[in-house]
Design a protein around this motif. Structure first.
Motif, PDB file in Angstrom:
ATOM      1  N   TYR A 188       0.832  -1.219   0.000  1.00  0.00           N
ATOM      2  CA  TYR A 188       0.000   0.000   0.000  1.00  0.00           C
ATOM      3  C   TYR A 188       0.859   1.258   0.000  1.00  0.00           C
ATOM      4  N   ARG A 189       1.879   1.229  -0.873  1.00  0.00           N
ATOM      5  CA  ARG A 189       2.817   2.360  -0.985  1.00  0.00           C
ATOM      6  C   ARG A 189       2.069   3.635  -1.329  1.00  0.00           C
ATOM      7  N   ILE A 190       2.411   4.741  -0.684  1.00  0.00           N
ATOM      8  CA  ILE A 190       1.684   6.006  -0.842  1.00  0.00           C
ATOM      9  C   ILE A 190       2.368   6.887  -1.883  1.00  0.00           C
ATOM     10  N   HIS A 191       1.534   7.615  -2.665  1.00  0.00           N
ATOM     11  CA  HIS A 191       2.054   8.598  -3.632  1.00  0.00           C
ATOM     12  C   HIS A 191       1.297   9.897  -3.432  1.00  0.00           C
ATOM     13  N   LEU A 192       2.065  10.998  -3.314  1.00  0.00           N
ATOM     14  CA  LEU A 192       1.479  12.313  -3.014  1.00  0.00           C
ATOM     15  C   LEU A 192       2.086  13.366  -3.934  1.00  0.00           C
ATOM     16  N   LYS A 193       1.275  14.360  -4.290  1.00  0.00           N
ATOM     17  CA  LYS A 193       1.769  15.466  -5.129  1.00  0.00           C
ATOM     18  C   LYS A 193       0.950  16.713  -4.843  1.00  0.00           C
TER      19      LYS A 193
ATOM     20  N   GLY B 226       6.209   7.532  -1.586  1.00  0.00           N
ATOM     21  CA  GLY B 226       6.885   6.263  -1.899  1.00  0.00           C
ATOM     22  C   GLY B 226       7.166   5.405  -0.693  1.00  0.00           C
ATOM     23  N   ASN B 227       6.702   5.833   0.491  1.00  0.00           N
ATOM     24  CA  ASN B 227       6.882   5.000   1.690  1.00  0.00           C
ATOM     25  C   ASN B 227       5.849   3.884   1.729  1.00  0.00           C
ATOM     26  N   ASP B 228       6.273   2.726   2.186  1.00  0.00           N
ATOM     27  CA  ASP B 228       5.365   1.597   2.337  1.00  0.00           C
ATOM     28  C   ASP B 228       4.607   1.719   3.647  1.00  0.00           C
ATOM     29  N   PHE B 229       3.476   1.013   3.728  1.00  0.00           N
ATOM     30  CA  PHE B 229       2.686   1.010   4.954  1.00  0.00           C
ATOM     31  C   PHE B 229       3.247  -0.071   5.888  1.00  0.00           C
ATOM     32  N   SER B 230       3.325   0.273   7.207  1.00  0.00           N
ATOM     33  CA  SER B 230       3.822  -0.687   8.201  1.00  0.00           C
ATOM     34  C   SER B 230       2.819  -0.797   9.333  1.00  0.00           C
TER      35      SER B 230
ATOM     36  N   ASP C  47       2.805  -5.818  12.968  1.00  0.00           N
ATOM     37  CA  ASP C  47       3.241  -7.147  12.541  1.00  0.00           C
ATOM     38  C   ASP C  47       3.808  -7.135  11.131  1.00  0.00           C
ATOM     39  N   ALA C  48       4.010  -5.925  10.532  1.00  0.00           N
ATOM     40  CA  ALA C  48       4.582  -5.838   9.185  1.00  0.00           C
ATOM     41  C   ALA C  48       5.529  -4.646   9.142  1.00  0.00           C
ATOM     42  N   ASP C  49       6.840  -4.927   9.248  1.00  0.00           N
ATOM     43  CA  ASP C  49       7.842  -3.865   9.320  1.00  0.00           C
ATOM     44  C   ASP C  49       8.371  -3.576   7.924  1.00  0.00           C
ATOM     45  N   ASN C  50       7.785  -2.516   7.278  1.00  0.00           N
ATOM     46  CA  ASN C  50       8.207  -2.147   5.925  1.00  0.00           C
ATOM     47  C   ASN C  50       8.852  -0.766   5.890  1.00  0.00           C
ATOM     48  N   ASP C  51       9.267  -0.264   7.056  1.00  0.00           N
ATOM     49  CA  ASP C  51       9.835   1.087   7.104  1.00  0.00           C
ATOM     50  C   ASP C  51      11.315   1.078   6.744  1.00  0.00           C
ATOM     51  N   LYS C  52      11.928   2.268   6.808  1.00  0.00           N
ATOM     52  CA  LYS C  52      13.336   2.397   6.413  1.00  0.00           C
ATOM     53  C   LYS C  52      14.237   2.515   7.641  1.00  0.00           C
TER      54      LYS C  52
ATOM     55  N   PHE D 188       5.486   4.832   7.403  1.00  0.00           N
ATOM     56  CA  PHE D 188       6.682   5.309   8.107  1.00  0.00           C
ATOM     57  C   PHE D 188       7.884   5.389   7.187  1.00  0.00           C
ATOM     58  N   ASP D 189       8.714   6.376   7.513  1.00  0.00           N
ATOM     59  CA  ASP D 189      10.007   6.500   6.829  1.00  0.00           C
ATOM     60  C   ASP D 189      11.037   5.848   7.757  1.00  0.00           C
ATOM     61  N   ALA D 190      11.678   6.705   8.591  1.00  0.00           N
ATOM     62  CA  ALA D 190      12.595   6.148   9.606  1.00  0.00           C
ATOM     63  C   ALA D 190      12.724   7.107  10.781  1.00  0.00           C
ATOM     64  N   CYS D 191      11.674   7.417  11.565  1.00  0.00           N
ATOM     65  CA  CYS D 191      10.345   6.875  11.330  1.00  0.00           C
ATOM     66  C   CYS D 191       9.441   7.933  10.671  1.00  0.00           C
ATOM     67  N   GLY D 192       9.991   9.176  10.447  1.00  0.00           N
ATOM     68  CA  GLY D 192       9.247  10.180   9.713  1.00  0.00           C
ATOM     69  C   GLY D 192       8.556  11.206  10.581  1.00  0.00           C
TER      70      GLY D 192
END
Ligand SMILES: [Ca+2]
Length: 497
Positions: free
Chosen positions: A401-406, A422-426, A429-434, A449-453
């Protein structure tokens, strides 16, 4: 045999000759005229006497046996006895003399012996004295060493004493300097005290004048108050006339309001029933609902395009022209947002209260056509703001569920408010952050989340702002870190609306 007093060695020898003659009478009576040698050893000296044997003595001795025969012989015997006695006496005296002589001769030897003994004693004494002297010298040397050590110690002690006295002198000097400074300070203090006294006196004088002025003012105020009282009385009298007019005005307004309420009562009830009731038509989003004429905010049933899947959603028909499909709503913390991937996928909560619409529906919706995103925020101080993106979409579950914004606009934040596009959803129980960490677990909620944003509107909802709440409802570019917001709402709407 009577030795003379002034007898020399010769007379002595003569005496000795006679003596030896007489001595020999008994023993060598029968001896003929024979020369006899007599040796006398005295000390180192030896004397030799050569004596002839007299003949008359021989004859006398030869006559002795004949005397035994008659009385004449007895007289002769008596005479001879007498002579012998005399001879014996002389011999005795002579022996005494000899003894004396020998004693005299011996005296020299004794003296010599004494002298040698004295020599020997002296040598021994000298030896003992030498030993004593050497011992004394040794003792003296030791004493000298001890003395030297004592002197060294004394010198050291003296040096220390000197140093101590020097430091004492320094301290004394410093003490004197300090004392002088203290005295100076005392003088200054005295001067200051004097000045203070003067100032106090001045102040007292000023205070007196001020008191006097105050009293004067108080009397003035009393007079003024009396005047104001009089004026107030006059004012009340004047305003009583005004209040009658105001009462009449209020009555008129009330009647107008009641008329308006009775006129609008009919259509309001009708719209309420529309809000509570599901519409029969199929709508893809709230914009479609709005366009169909349903302009009341509430829960509507939406249907995903090209499917029969129905989803209940809350439509905001008031904000910025209405027609907003609400993705998220929070305002009282009644719903827990620390959920699993599946829960975020399908949605959770109550649509009339707090909820998350569901990532799967939003992903499908935003892939159908272009959507814009609007985030409404309010803080605990009564302020509110918004952030809006002209283009918003979520990729499929396969892309987390990667997000795109403009295209950002708004009053609370900036383009990167929600995070990097372009960040993924976390979720927990699903760690998709940076981050090497797990941001969802750290900040208790699912998010892009980014890291963590800079944002997480699904964080823990504390009652009250709770500064330094780092896992709260976070929107960094409006309220900074640690601030947890009071209410949030995330809306989507078609860009062409
Ligand atoms: Ca991670």
């Amino acid at each position: 045999f009577v030795p003379k007093r002034s007898s020399t060695m010769k007379s002595l020898i003569a005496d000795l000759l006679v003596l030896s003659l007489c001595l020999a009478m008994g023993t060598r009576r029968s001896a003929a005229a024979v020369r006899t040698e007599y040796n006398i050893q005295h000390g180192q000296c030896s004397y030799t006497f050569l004596l002839p044997e007299p003949e008359n003595c021989q004859s006398q001795s030869d006559n002795y046996p004949a005397q035994k025969d008659g009385p004449t012989d007895q007289d002769e015997s008596a005479q001879r006895l007498e002579q012998l006695e005399m001879t014996m006496e002389n011999n005795t005296q002579w022996l005494l003399k000899l003894e004396n002589y020998i004693q005299d001769s011996m005296k020299q030897d004794i003296v010599q012996l004494q002298q040698t003994a004295v020599h020997n004693h002296t040598a021994t004494m000298i030896e003992i004295g030498t030993n004593l002297l050497s011992q004394t010298a040794e003792q003296t040397r030791k004493l000298t060493n001890v003395e030297a050590q004592v002197i060294q110690h004394t010198a050291r002690l003296e040096r220390r004493l000197l140093e101590n006295s020097l430091s004492t002198n320094k301290l004394e000097k410093q003490l004197i300097v300090q004392t002088n400074e203290i005295n100076k300070l005392k003088d200054k203090t005295n001067i200051l005290e004097k000045k203070l006294m003067d100032i106090e006196e001045q102040k007292e004088v000023e205070l007196k004048t001020l008191r006097e002025q105050k009293e004067a003012l108080e009397t003035l105020i009393l007079r003024q108050t009396a005047i104001i009282g009089k004026m107030e009385e006059q004012l009340i009298r004047a305003s009583s006339n005004n209040s009658v007019l105001q009462q009449q005005q209020q009555e008129l307004l009330d009647t107008v309001n009641s008329l308006i309420q009775t006129l609008s009562a009919g259509p309001a009830q009708e719209s309420k029933s529309v809000m509570m009731r599901d519409t029969p038509s199929t709508f893809m989003d709230c914009a479609a609902v709005f366009k169909s004429g349903n302009t009341q905010s509430g829960v509507y049933t939406l249907t995903l395009p090209n499917t029969t899947t129905e989803v209940k959603a809350f439509c905001d028909m008031e904000t910025d022209g209405g027609g907003w499909t609400v993705l998220q709503k929070r305002f009282d913390g009644s719903v827990d947002f620390h959920r699993t991937w599946q829960e975020y996928k399908k949605g959770f909560g109550e649509l009339s209260k707090e909820f998350w619409l569901g990532n799967e529906f939003v992903s499908k919706l935003t892939n159908q056509q272009s959507y814009k995103l609007r985030i409404e925020l309010s803080d605990w101080e009564g302020n509110s703001g918004f952030s809006q993106y002209d283009q918003f979409s979520l990729e499929s579950e396969a892309q987390n569920y990667r997000i795109h914004l403009k295209g950002y606009s708004g009053t609370a934040g900036k383009v990167s408010s929600i995070g990097q596009s372009g960040n993924d959803f976390s979720t927990k129980d699903a760690d998709n952050d940076k981050c090497v960490c797990k941001c969802s677990q750290l900040t208790t909620g699912g998010w892009w989340f980014d890291a963590c944003g800079p944002s997480n509107l699904n964080g823990y909802y504390p009652q009250g702002q709770n500064s330094n709440r780092f896992n709260g409802v976070k929107w960094y570019y409006w309220k900074g870190s640690g601030y947890s917001l009071k209410s949030t709402a995330i809306h989507v709407q078609t860009s062409r609306f």
